[in-house]
Write an enzyme that holds these catalytic residues in place. Structure first.
Site, PDB file in Angstrom:
ATOM      1  N   ARG A 254       1.797 -11.238  79.351  1.00  0.00           N
ATOM      2  CA  ARG A 254       2.423 -10.318  78.163  1.00  0.00           C
ATOM      3  C   ARG A 254       2.100 -11.038  76.832  1.00  0.00           C
ATOM      4  NH1 ARG A 254       6.300  -8.988  81.996  1.00  0.00           N
ATOM      5  NH2 ARG A 254       5.679  -7.301  83.156  1.00  0.00           N
TER       6      ARG A 254
ATOM      7  N   LYS B 254      -7.353  -9.385  65.037  1.00  0.00           N
ATOM      8  CA  LYS B 254      -7.864  -8.434  65.610  1.00  0.00           C
ATOM      9  C   LYS B 254      -8.634  -9.018  67.084  1.00  0.00           C
ATOM     10  CE  LYS B 254      -9.044  -4.563  62.332  1.00  0.00           C
ATOM     11  NZ  LYS B 254      -9.898  -4.039  61.921  1.00  0.00           N
TER      12      LYS B 254
ATOM     13  N   GLU C 163     -20.745 -11.337  54.730  1.00  0.00           N
ATOM     14  CA  GLU C 163     -19.264 -11.160  54.880  1.00  0.00           C
ATOM     15  C   GLU C 163     -18.473 -12.020  53.422  1.00  0.00           C
ATOM     16  OE1 GLU C 163     -17.680  -9.120  56.597  1.00  0.00           O
ATOM     17  OE2 GLU C 163     -19.083  -8.928  58.356  1.00  0.00           O
TER      18      GLU C 163
ATOM     19  N   LYS D 180      -8.847 -12.463  52.541  1.00  0.00           N
ATOM     20  CA  LYS D 180      -8.694 -11.711  54.025  1.00  0.00           C
ATOM     21  C   LYS D 180      -7.118 -12.069  54.144  1.00  0.00           C
ATOM     22  CE  LYS D 180      -9.655 -10.517  58.436  1.00  0.00           C
ATOM     23  NZ  LYS D 180     -10.487 -10.397  59.496  1.00  0.00           N
TER      24      LYS D 180
ATOM     25  N   GLU E 283      -4.041  -2.239  59.819  1.00  0.00           N
ATOM     26  CA  GLU E 283      -4.877  -1.269  59.364  1.00  0.00           C
ATOM     27  C   GLU E 283      -4.437   0.187  59.107  1.00  0.00           C
ATOM     28  OE1 GLU E 283      -9.074  -2.482  60.104  1.00  0.00           O
ATOM     29  OE2 GLU E 283      -9.630  -0.449  59.708  1.00  0.00           O
TER      30      GLU E 283
ATOM     31  N   ARG F  20      -6.118  -2.726  54.642  1.00  0.00           N
ATOM     32  CA  ARG F  20      -7.132  -3.542  55.496  1.00  0.00           C
ATOM     33  C   ARG F  20      -8.421  -2.849  55.678  1.00  0.00           C
ATOM     34  NH1 ARG F  20      -5.586  -7.474  60.699  1.00  0.00           N
ATOM     35  NH2 ARG F  20      -7.660  -7.919  61.119  1.00  0.00           N
TER      36      ARG F  20
ATOM     37  N   ASN G 242     -13.720  -3.298  55.513  1.00  0.00           N
ATOM     38  CA  ASN G 242     -14.832  -2.506  56.283  1.00  0.00           C
ATOM     39  C   ASN G 242     -15.890  -2.015  55.059  1.00  0.00           C
ATOM     40  OD1 ASN G 242     -13.769  -2.992  58.714  1.00  0.00           O
ATOM     41  ND2 ASN G 242     -12.169  -0.848  58.377  1.00  0.00           N
TER      42      ASN G 242
ATOM     43  N   HIS H 208     -19.608  -1.570  56.357  1.00  0.00           N
ATOM     44  CA  HIS H 208     -19.370  -1.653  57.629  1.00  0.00           C
ATOM     45  C   HIS H 208     -19.661  -0.504  58.245  1.00  0.00           C
ATOM     46  CE1 HIS H 208     -17.992  -5.604  57.253  1.00  0.00           C
ATOM     47  NE2 HIS H 208     -17.859  -5.643  58.356  1.00  0.00           N
TER      48      HIS H 208
ATOM     49  N   HIS I 110     -22.534  -0.480  61.099  1.00  0.00           N
ATOM     50  CA  HIS I 110     -22.234  -0.215  62.386  1.00  0.00           C
ATOM     51  C   HIS I 110     -23.082   0.725  62.959  1.00  0.00           C
ATOM     52  CE1 HIS I 110     -17.788  -1.916  62.431  1.00  0.00           C
ATOM     53  NE2 HIS I 110     -18.651  -2.741  62.634  1.00  0.00           N
TER      54      HIS I 110
ATOM     55  N   HIS J 131     -24.967  -8.396  63.266  1.00  0.00           N
ATOM     56  CA  HIS J 131     -23.949  -7.563  62.607  1.00  0.00           C
ATOM     57  C   HIS J 131     -24.016  -7.876  61.037  1.00  0.00           C
ATOM     58  CE1 HIS J 131     -19.992  -5.959  61.556  1.00  0.00           C
ATOM     59  NE2 HIS J 131     -19.693  -7.075  61.249  1.00  0.00           N
TER      60      HIS J 131
HETATM   61  P1  NAD Z   1     -21.256 -14.991  68.194  1.00  0.00           P
HETATM   62  O1  NAD Z   1     -20.047 -15.448  68.527  1.00  0.00           O
HETATM   63  O2  NAD Z   1     -22.269 -14.361  68.975  1.00  0.00           O
HETATM   64  O3  NAD Z   1     -22.046 -16.367  67.805  1.00  0.00           O
HETATM   65  C1  NAD Z   1     -23.373 -16.239  67.340  1.00  0.00           C
HETATM   66  C2  NAD Z   1     -24.362 -17.171  67.834  1.00  0.00           C
HETATM   67  O4  NAD Z   1     -24.060 -18.673  67.463  1.00  0.00           O
HETATM   68  C3  NAD Z   1     -24.220 -17.545  69.560  1.00  0.00           C
HETATM   69  O5  NAD Z   1     -25.404 -17.377  70.131  1.00  0.00           O
HETATM   70  C4  NAD Z   1     -23.413 -18.730  69.427  1.00  0.00           C
HETATM   71  O6  NAD Z   1     -23.058 -19.097  70.750  1.00  0.00           O
HETATM   72  C5  NAD Z   1     -23.813 -19.451  68.334  1.00  0.00           C
HETATM   73  N1  NAD Z   1     -22.924 -20.520  67.766  1.00  0.00           N
HETATM   74  C6  NAD Z   1     -21.495 -20.443  67.531  1.00  0.00           C
HETATM   75  N2  NAD Z   1     -21.376 -21.354  66.795  1.00  0.00           N
HETATM   76  C7  NAD Z   1     -22.316 -22.177  66.730  1.00  0.00           C
HETATM   77  C8  NAD Z   1     -22.760 -23.718  66.230  1.00  0.00           C
HETATM   78  N3  NAD Z   1     -21.623 -24.355  65.464  1.00  0.00           N
HETATM   79  N4  NAD Z   1     -23.784 -23.994  66.280  1.00  0.00           N
HETATM   80  C9  NAD Z   1     -24.879 -23.437  67.118  1.00  0.00           C
HETATM   81  N5  NAD Z   1     -24.812 -22.352  67.481  1.00  0.00           N
HETATM   82  C10 NAD Z   1     -23.581 -21.583  67.425  1.00  0.00           C
HETATM   83  O7  NAD Z   1     -21.271 -14.087  66.633  1.00  0.00           O
HETATM   84  P2  NAD Z   1     -20.127 -14.049  65.364  1.00  0.00           P
HETATM   85  O8  NAD Z   1     -21.362 -13.714  64.296  1.00  0.00           O
HETATM   86  O9  NAD Z   1     -19.834 -15.310  65.262  1.00  0.00           O
HETATM   87  O10 NAD Z   1     -19.347 -13.035  65.644  1.00  0.00           O
HETATM   88  C11 NAD Z   1     -19.641 -11.837  66.178  1.00  0.00           C
HETATM   89  C12 NAD Z   1     -18.462 -11.100  66.845  1.00  0.00           C
HETATM   90  O11 NAD Z   1     -17.094 -11.055  66.040  1.00  0.00           O
HETATM   91  C13 NAD Z   1     -18.680  -9.720  67.304  1.00  0.00           C
HETATM   92  O12 NAD Z   1     -18.304  -9.434  68.610  1.00  0.00           O
HETATM   93  C14 NAD Z   1     -17.831  -8.984  66.189  1.00  0.00           C
HETATM   94  O13 NAD Z   1     -17.382  -7.864  66.900  1.00  0.00           O
HETATM   95  C15 NAD Z   1     -16.575  -9.851  66.033  1.00  0.00           C
HETATM   96  N6  NAD Z   1     -15.937  -9.582  64.828  1.00  0.00           N
HETATM   97  C16 NAD Z   1     -14.543  -9.700  64.985  1.00  0.00           C
HETATM   98  C17 NAD Z   1     -13.855  -9.508  63.860  1.00  0.00           C
HETATM   99  C18 NAD Z   1     -12.089  -9.539  64.070  1.00  0.00           C
HETATM  100  O14 NAD Z   1     -11.437  -9.252  63.102  1.00  0.00           O
HETATM  101  N7  NAD Z   1     -11.804 -10.084  65.105  1.00  0.00           N
HETATM  102  C19 NAD Z   1     -14.368  -9.632  62.552  1.00  0.00           C
HETATM  103  C20 NAD Z   1     -15.929  -9.518  62.411  1.00  0.00           C
HETATM  104  C21 NAD Z   1     -16.428  -9.633  63.663  1.00  0.00           C
HETATM  105  N1  GLY Z   2     -13.156  -7.582  60.000  1.00  0.00           N
HETATM  106  C1  GLY Z   2     -12.144  -6.448  59.576  1.00  0.00           C
HETATM  107  C2  GLY Z   2     -10.718  -6.720  59.787  1.00  0.00           C
HETATM  108  O1  GLY Z   2     -10.260  -8.009  60.232  1.00  0.00           O
HETATM  109  O2  GLY Z   2      -9.959  -5.809  59.595  1.00  0.00           O
END
Ligand code: NAD
Ligand code: GLY
Length: 367
Positions: A119, A141, A183, A225, A235, A239, A243, A246, A250, A263
């Protein structure tokens, strides 16, 4: 070290930014119990897992680790179960700490595992992509994907700390780095015209990954942020500004079955579309040519600035109406009043949206 605070009452936490943080006592200092599980992936483990485990061991923490396959396609309930299996097999108690070492995929998965295990247990974000360092690691998130959509199953669960080591960006592929810059540019557009101007002046240096410039870009992005999340954690209103671009982005990703653009690349094109729609609806004045400035900055960052030509605008429109931002059947848009000031509205002329998607886009459209 640069240090910010995300102010959320009893869930307030630090965001620390410093080269070498993965190897510093700051990491074990954030752990309360005697146990920890580092979750990472097959790409990141050979680069950064050993230093993290050594840093923890030096402080007397005998951490377990779990190396997951790399990729968005593994952000699933099935992968989540492998994290729970490991925690249970290794007898992790309620005072354990999960450590997310990776990009947004690892951060979202690990955070959601921490939200659910017994939990809710403590977790720390060690983001290693630019996107994760400026966006996904901050704000709590967490989620996994469902075959019918991205991030459909998740929770708000704040980390206990976000420790950003910009040195990790040295190994990040250029396309992933550029996706993170989309971003960063978004924060300038939403809330900080001075930062947008700073980005215009410093994009060449940022592209060379000059450490002081990267540190400033990360800190300024996290500051914006953190302020927005502190004002609206779940949100309900403000918040949603995060987006900007986005809903278009998306829709592009979904129309491509998440196979082509990253993305951040889709968001970049979405930022231009949001600006063009804002002008068409009479919210964004053309004085000072903001659309040209936005397009130029994104193109300089090696990002697309128009829709992928192979996708019909009607398909984009259909996907926009399936977006999470649709409330009671009404699409809510994030638009611009000026560079540095975004707002949300459900009130807009849908014909202008269609025109924005259909009009010729003379600018760069492929990454
Ligand atoms: P990712 O986590 O897939 O990383 C991108 C690529 O880079 C992967 O192949 C990873 O293995 C590689 N990588 C990571 N760090 C590295 C490094 N230092 N050196 C070499 N390679 C490296 O993608 P991302 O763009 O970091 O994140 C995208 C994800 O984040 C999506 O799932 C999206 O939904 C999520 N997201 C979440 C939020 C939130 O608020 N929680 C906000 C935006 C995006
Ligand atoms: N990436 C959008 C949020 O964190 O709200």
């Amino acid at each position: 070290m640069l240090e910010l605070t995300l102010d959320l009452g009893p869930r307030t936490y630090p965001i620390k930014i410093a080269a070498g943080l993965l190897r510093s006592p700051e990491l074990p200092a954030q752990i309360r119990g005697a146990q920890a599980l580092v979750v990472t992936n097959q790409t990141i483990a050979p680069l950064y897992l050993d230093p993290v485990l050594k840093t923890l061991a030096t402080a007397g923490i005998d951490a377990d680790s779990l190396t997951l396959p790399d990729g968005e396609q593994h952000k699933t309930l099935a992968t989540l179960k492998t994290i729970f299996d490991q925690l249970i097999a290794r007898h992790h108690h309620r005072d354990t700490t999960l450590i997310a070492l990776g990009g947004g995929v690892i951060g979202d998965l690990t955070g959601f595992a921490a939200a659910c295990y017994q939990r809710g247990v403590r977790f720390i974000q060690l983001p290693t992509t630019l996107l994760a360092q400026v966006d996904s690691s901050v704000g709590g998130k967490t989620a996994v994907n469902h075959p019918h959509g991205k991030n459909l199953i998740g929770a708000f669960h704040q980390p206990a700390a976000v420790l950003i080591d910009p040195d990790t960006l040295a190994t990040l592929p250029p396309r992933e780095y550029a996706a993170g810059l989309a971003e960063v540019i978004k924060y300038g557009l939403i809330a900080d015209a001075d930062f947008f101007e700073w980005l215009e002046q410093n994009m060449p240096g940022l592209l060379t990954r000059h450490p002081p410039l990267i540190a400033h870009a990360i800190a300024t992005s996290c500051h914006t942020k953190a302020q927005i999340v502190a004002a609206d954690e779940t949100e309900q209103n403000r918040r949603a500004l995060l987006n900007l671009g986005h809903t278009f982005g998306h829709a592009i990703e979904a129309a491509q079955n998440y196979r082509h653009w990253l993305h951040g690349e889709a968001v970049a094109a979405g930022l231009v579309l949001a600006a063009r729609l804002s002008t068409k609806l009479g919210h964004l004045s053309q004085t000072g040519d903001p659309i040209q400035r936005i397009t130029h900055l994104l193109a300089q960052a090696n990002l697309p600035t128009a829709l992928p030509p192979e996708i019909p605008p009607t398909k984009i429109l259909n996907h926009m109406h399936l977006d999470k931002k649709v409330q009671s059947g009404q699409l809510h848009l994030v638009l611009l009043k000026k560079i540095g000031q975004a707002f949300t509205t459900p009130n807009f002329d849908p014909q202008k949206l269609i025109e924005t998607l259909q009009e010729p886009q003379p600018t760069k459209n492929l990454p």
